[in-house]
Design an enzyme around this catalytic site. Structure first.
Site, PDB file in Angstrom:
ATOM      1  N   THR A 104      -1.810 -67.436   1.661  1.00 18.47           N
ATOM      2  CA  THR A 104      -2.406 -68.603   1.015  1.00 18.47           C
ATOM      3  C   THR A 104      -1.298 -69.517   0.519  1.00 18.47           C
ATOM      4  O   THR A 104      -0.512 -69.135  -0.349  1.00 18.47           O
ATOM      5  CB  THR A 104      -3.297 -68.172  -0.163  1.00 18.47           C
TER       6      THR A 104
ATOM      7  N   LYS B 179      -9.179 -72.657   2.906  1.00 15.62           N
ATOM      8  CA  LYS B 179      -8.910 -71.386   2.221  1.00 15.62           C
ATOM      9  C   LYS B 179      -8.854 -71.583   0.707  1.00 15.62           C
ATOM     10  O   LYS B 179      -9.443 -70.811  -0.059  1.00 15.62           O
ATOM     11  CB  LYS B 179      -7.592 -70.786   2.723  1.00 15.62           C
TER      12      LYS B 179
ATOM     13  N   LYS C 296      -1.720 -67.410  -8.867  1.00 11.47           N
ATOM     14  CA  LYS C 296      -1.012 -68.131  -7.801  1.00 11.47           C
ATOM     15  C   LYS C 296      -1.948 -69.112  -7.102  1.00 11.47           C
ATOM     16  O   LYS C 296      -1.611 -70.289  -6.900  1.00 11.47           O
ATOM     17  CB  LYS C 296      -0.456 -67.139  -6.782  1.00 11.47           C
TER      18      LYS C 296
END
Length: 285
Positions: A94, A169, A237
């Site tokens: 990601t 995503k 994150k």
């Protein structure tokens, strides 16, 4: 096709294992060599350096955690970047859309091809080869690698040009992180009203709000144990990347800003390495 895999972590290890099971020649690299030992026992080659892996491979997959680690591993620490010539580089972690564009542009300087292919799913789907894989880049190049993707996932979706896959995503992860926080708030609210959790879950999981995420996580709240599928650390994150991307695109996402603070508080309280369902511990403080 020779496949190189960089980043043998919670997700990378089962993904690399499934590539190996599908009959591909595989070489792995990880900074912590012990994590590769069982892959070596199963027939994978182990590289002593990223350069060795790049030179050996036709296609290099990386599953690394941050842009800084990706850039240092794949660009800054490579002495001769011309070894990328005619190689295909695939990101499956990601990252932000802007970083995906930057990486594509940087690799193209050395005649390398780039596919953005982040995965959706956690450790169990990775082990079962049932990840959702989002792809973007040159469509013909993606098609050439579909059999590799199919060794790791059971749904491969082409999203368009770079960085559409990374944007989708992050959009999905934004929703998942909100769902987990909302689920935790509901549970904390019910517990304060002296509601039995088994009764609560019987209603919720048979109602219109039931979904696979809640079905997978609800037992954590009963046992008060939080085995890691996706960590608080990774949630932070992802939320940081989402906030950065929202700032770049002008998207107004006020609830996400609040959720980001919740996950940062979980880190401050020492829950960083626990499953992201442990966010309830912040609410219970």
């Amino acid at each position: 096709m020779r496949i190189g895999f960089v980043g043998i972590g919670v997700m990378g290890k089962p993904m690399a294992t499934n590539i190996l099971k599908s009959g591909y020649e595989l070489m792995c690299y990880n900074r912590t060599k012990e994590k590769i030992s069982d892959l070596k026992d199963k027939g994978a080659l182990v590289a002593d350096s990223v350069e060795e892996l790049i030179e050996w491979s036709d296609t290099i997959i990386f599953m690394l955690t941050t842009p800084e680690i990706i850039e240092s591993t794949l660009i800054k620490n490579i002495k001769n970047l011309n070894i990328y010539k005619d190689k295909t580089i695939i990101n499956m972690g990601t990252i932000s859309p802007s970083f995906s564009i930057k990486l594509s542009q940087e690799l193209s300087k050395y005649d390398a091809r780039y596919i953005d292919a982040p995965v959706s799913g956690s450790k169990n789907p990775a082990e079962d080869g049932k990840l959702i894989i989002l792809t973007s880049g040159d469509q013909e190049l993606v098609k050439l690698h579909n059999s590799v993707f199919e060794s790791m996932g059971d749904k491969i979706t082409y999203c368009g040009e770079i960085p559409k896959a990374s944007m989708i995503k992050l959009s999905v992860n934004l929703l998942i992180l909100h769902m987990m926080e909302g689920f935790s708030e509901m549970i904390n609210f019910a517990k304060k009203g002296d509601i039995d959790l088994n009764s609560l879950f019987e209603i919720v999981l048979s109602s219109q709000v039931s979904n696979d995420l809640y079905k997978m996580k609800y037992k954590n709240y009963i046992s008060e144990e939080f085995p890691v599928q996706g960590s608080v650390k990774n949630g932070i994150k992802d939320l940081t990347l989402i906030m950065k991307t929202a700032n770049e695109t002008g998207a107004y996402i006020p609830l996400t800003a609040l959720n980001h603070q919740m996950y940062l508080k979980a880190k401050d309280l020492g829950y960083e390495e626990e499953d992201f369902s442990a966010i309830i511990k912040v609410l219970e403080k």
